[in-house]
Design a protein around this motif. Structure first.
Motif, mmCIF file in Angstrom:
data_model
loop_
_atom_site.group_PDB
_atom_site.id
_atom_site.type_symbol
_atom_site.label_atom_id
_atom_site.label_comp_id
_atom_site.label_asym_id
_atom_site.label_seq_id
_atom_site.Cartn_x
_atom_site.Cartn_y
_atom_site.Cartn_z
ATOM 1 N N PRO A 154 0.827 -1.205 0.000
ATOM 2 C CA PRO A 154 0.000 0.000 0.000
ATOM 3 C C PRO A 154 0.864 1.260 0.000
ATOM 4 O O PRO A 154 0.785 2.101 0.905
ATOM 5 N N VAL A 155 1.716 1.375 -1.001
ATOM 6 C CA VAL A 155 2.645 2.492 -1.115
ATOM 7 C C VAL A 155 2.613 2.996 -2.558
ATOM 8 O O VAL A 155 2.642 2.203 -3.496
ATOM 9 N N LEU A 156 2.560 4.296 -2.697
ATOM 10 C CA LEU A 156 2.640 4.923 -4.015
ATOM 11 C C LEU A 156 3.723 5.995 -3.988
ATOM 12 O O LEU A 156 3.646 6.906 -3.160
ATOM 13 N N PRO A 157 4.737 5.845 -4.841
ATOM 14 C CA PRO A 157 4.958 4.815 -5.863
ATOM 15 C C PRO A 157 5.484 3.505 -5.245
ATOM 16 O O PRO A 157 6.263 3.542 -4.312
ATOM 17 N N GLY A 175 8.400 -0.808 -11.843
ATOM 18 C CA GLY A 175 9.033 0.150 -12.735
ATOM 19 C C GLY A 175 9.193 1.540 -12.154
ATOM 20 O O GLY A 175 10.077 2.292 -12.572
ATOM 21 N N CYS A 176 8.379 1.900 -11.163
ATOM 22 C CA CYS A 176 8.455 3.251 -10.603
ATOM 23 C C CYS A 176 9.815 3.542 -9.976
ATOM 24 O O CYS A 176 10.232 4.705 -9.888
ATOM 25 N N VAL A 177 10.520 2.495 -9.537
ATOM 26 C CA VAL A 177 11.840 2.696 -8.933
ATOM 27 C C VAL A 177 12.781 3.349 -9.942
ATOM 28 O O VAL A 177 13.720 4.053 -9.569
ATOM 29 N N MET A 178 12.490 3.140 -11.237
ATOM 30 C CA MET A 178 13.356 3.654 -12.294
ATOM 31 C C MET A 178 13.154 5.160 -12.514
ATOM 32 O O MET A 178 14.094 5.845 -12.917
ATOM 33 N N TYR A 179 11.947 5.674 -12.211
ATOM 34 C CA TYR A 179 11.702 7.079 -12.567
ATOM 35 C C TYR A 179 11.277 7.967 -11.398
ATOM 36 O O TYR A 179 11.351 9.197 -11.507
ATOM 37 N N ALA A 180 10.843 7.403 -10.281
ATOM 38 C CA ALA A 180 10.422 8.216 -9.143
ATOM 39 C C ALA A 180 11.589 8.421 -8.177
ATOM 40 O O ALA A 180 12.412 7.518 -7.987
ATOM 41 N N LYS A 181 11.638 9.584 -7.565
ATOM 42 C CA LYS A 181 12.752 9.922 -6.678
ATOM 43 C C LYS A 181 12.825 8.966 -5.496
ATOM 44 O O LYS A 181 13.895 8.421 -5.182
ATOM 45 N N ARG A 182 11.703 8.758 -4.802
ATOM 46 C CA ARG A 182 11.653 7.844 -3.656
ATOM 47 C C ARG A 182 10.423 6.955 -3.790
ATOM 48 O O ARG A 182 9.342 7.430 -4.162
ATOM 49 N N THR A 183 10.612 5.674 -3.461
ATOM 50 C CA THR A 183 9.555 4.682 -3.653
ATOM 51 C C THR A 183 9.591 3.671 -2.513
ATOM 52 O O THR A 183 10.372 3.803 -1.563
ATOM 53 N N ILE A 184 8.782 2.642 -2.639
ATOM 54 C CA ILE A 184 8.780 1.537 -1.678
ATOM 55 C C ILE A 184 10.184 0.966 -1.496
ATOM 56 O O ILE A 184 10.558 0.548 -0.390
ATOM 57 N N PRO A 189 14.748 10.940 4.383
ATOM 58 C CA PRO A 189 13.706 10.375 5.248
ATOM 59 C C PRO A 189 13.143 11.342 6.274
ATOM 60 O O PRO A 189 12.438 10.894 7.187
ATOM 61 N N ASN A 190 13.453 12.621 6.175
ATOM 62 C CA ASN A 190 12.956 13.596 7.151
ATOM 63 C C ASN A 190 11.600 14.155 6.728
ATOM 64 O O ASN A 190 11.399 15.373 6.632
ATOM 65 N N CYS A 191 10.693 13.226 6.437
ATOM 66 C CA CYS A 191 9.332 13.614 6.050
ATOM 67 C C CYS A 191 8.398 12.488 6.467
ATOM 68 O O CYS A 191 8.804 11.535 7.119
ATOM 69 N N GLY A 192 7.138 12.588 6.086
ATOM 70 C CA GLY A 192 6.148 11.598 6.526
ATOM 71 C C GLY A 192 6.001 10.403 5.620
ATOM 72 O O GLY A 192 5.195 9.506 5.916
ATOM 73 N N PHE A 193 6.772 10.325 4.523
ATOM 74 C CA PHE A 193 6.610 9.207 3.605
ATOM 75 C C PHE A 193 7.065 7.898 4.247
ATOM 76 O O PHE A 193 8.213 7.776 4.684
ATOM 77 N N GLY A 194 6.132 6.959 4.320
ATOM 78 C CA GLY A 194 6.438 5.626 4.812
ATOM 79 C C GLY A 194 6.448 5.497 6.320
ATOM 80 O O GLY A 194 6.862 4.456 6.846
ATOM 81 N N VAL A 195 5.987 6.522 7.058
ATOM 82 C CA VAL A 195 5.989 6.432 8.505
ATOM 83 C C VAL A 195 4.617 6.787 9.065
ATOM 84 O O VAL A 195 3.763 7.284 8.347
#
Length: 347
Positions: free
Chosen positions: A268-271, A295-304, A341-347
């Protein structure tokens, strides 16, 4: 508290700030509440007109704020961490090495539900570097009941099984195998642009790439390539391409056919929704982490992948429940300036 003569105050603890004014130069606290007065402090106090002081009167069963802060420190601090000296009821913890920072959230709430004290931390399950600030403790009043601190310690240690509230797991050197799938790359129709991105991400950590295979859209070929990486000594195998649900995307099948334990196919993570995580037990009793990367790992800055990689490199086994919990906070906002990682993504 009690009022005493300043000349008799050595070793006493101030119950209030003492302000100093130097015309045109300085105005502020020369000594703060909670300061333990030294012999050298007495002339300074007298020079600013303080002939008498209100000081804390030590009473049986009461702790000074710095003594109580040390209790919180001992409950929180884990291996590979350092603590500052207590000051005004505050202690800070910092990282002694690069690693994965983890928090026992239930035990932390036990502390923070108890009046007159607190511990604040950075988010758990995030990578930190040596010297990073991890947490701060604070006792709110100048003095606090010793029994309250003893009761809290007992409750927290029962909840954690005697372990500290915070832990820092050093990153471990990992050997990485990469398997690139897809007929378009295998037959040379397009250039492999995924692997260079993976290599750049891996360079952020203590890793080495021990092998790289490119396979056609043939699950048996991909399964064989995964085993080849294992044979080369890979601790982690990263498979790219073929992760969607299209009939010719067979990477999940290839991973499953190795006999690996599939923790999740989907997150349940985007991207990163099409991420696959598995653990493969070898005949030599080694555990190899095998991932299918969308595939998102190839073009998105941060992902799962950025959320999972620090945990993999710290030998922190990931469960399906933990991945399910990523739904809250699992939406990357794609900020123009990324501060993960100093943001709310993934936490």
């Amino acid at each position: 508290m009690k009022l005493i003569r300043t000349v008799d105050a050595e070793g006493a603890v101030l119950c209030h700030d003492v302000t100093q004014i130097i015309p045109g130069t300085f105005k502020g606290p020369a000594f703060r509440k909670g300061h333990v007065i030294t012999k050298e402090d007495i002339p300074v106090l007298l020079s600013i007109g303080k002939e008498n002081l209100y000081v804390w009167e030590k009473k049986e069963g009461m702790l000074h704020e710095d003594e109580a802060a040390a209790v919180l420190r001992d409950l929180a601090i884990g291996a590979h961490m350092s603590a500052s000296e207590p000051k005004e009821g505050k202690i800070e913890l910092t990282a002694d090495c690069d690693g994965l920072f983890k928090v026992d959230s239930g035990a932390l709430r036990l502390v923070n539900r108890t009046p007159q004290m607190m511990i604040a931390t950075r988010h758990g399950n995030t990578p930190v570097r040596k010297g990073d600030k991890l947490a701060g403790t604070r006792i709110i009043p100048l003095v606090i009941e010793e029994q309250k601190m003893n009761d809290l310690s007992a409750c927290v240690r029962e909840a954690t099984g005697g372990r500290p509230i915070l832990s820092l797991h050093p990153f471990v050197h990992k050997r990485i195998g990469i398997v690139t799938t897809g007929s378009e790359v295998y037959k040379g129709r397009i250039k492999d642009s995924f692997t260079p991105i993976l290599e750049r991400k891996l360079q952020e950590y203590d890793t080495e790439v021990v092998g790289h295979e490119v396979t056609d859209d043939d699950d048996r070929m991909t399964t064989a390539a995964i085993w080849k990486m294992v044979g080369l000594g890979a601790d982690v195998v990263l498979c790219t391409g073929g992760m969607s649900v299209d009939p010719d995307d067979r990477t999940p099948l290839a991973i499953r056919n190795t006999g690996a334990e599939i923790v999740t196919y989907g997150a349940p993570v985007l991207p990163g929704a099409m991420f696959l995580l598995s653990y493969l037990q070898t005949e030599g009793n080694r555990t190899v982490t095998v991932c299918g990367l969308p595939g998102c790992v190839m073009y998105a800055k941060r992902t799962i992948f950025d959320l999972m990689l620090p945990r993999i490199l710290a030998n922190d086994r990931i469960t399906a429940d933990e991945i399910a919990a990523l739904g809250e906070g699992g939406l990357c906002l794609g900020c123009s300036t990324c501060i993960w990682p100093n943001c709310g993504f993934g936490v």
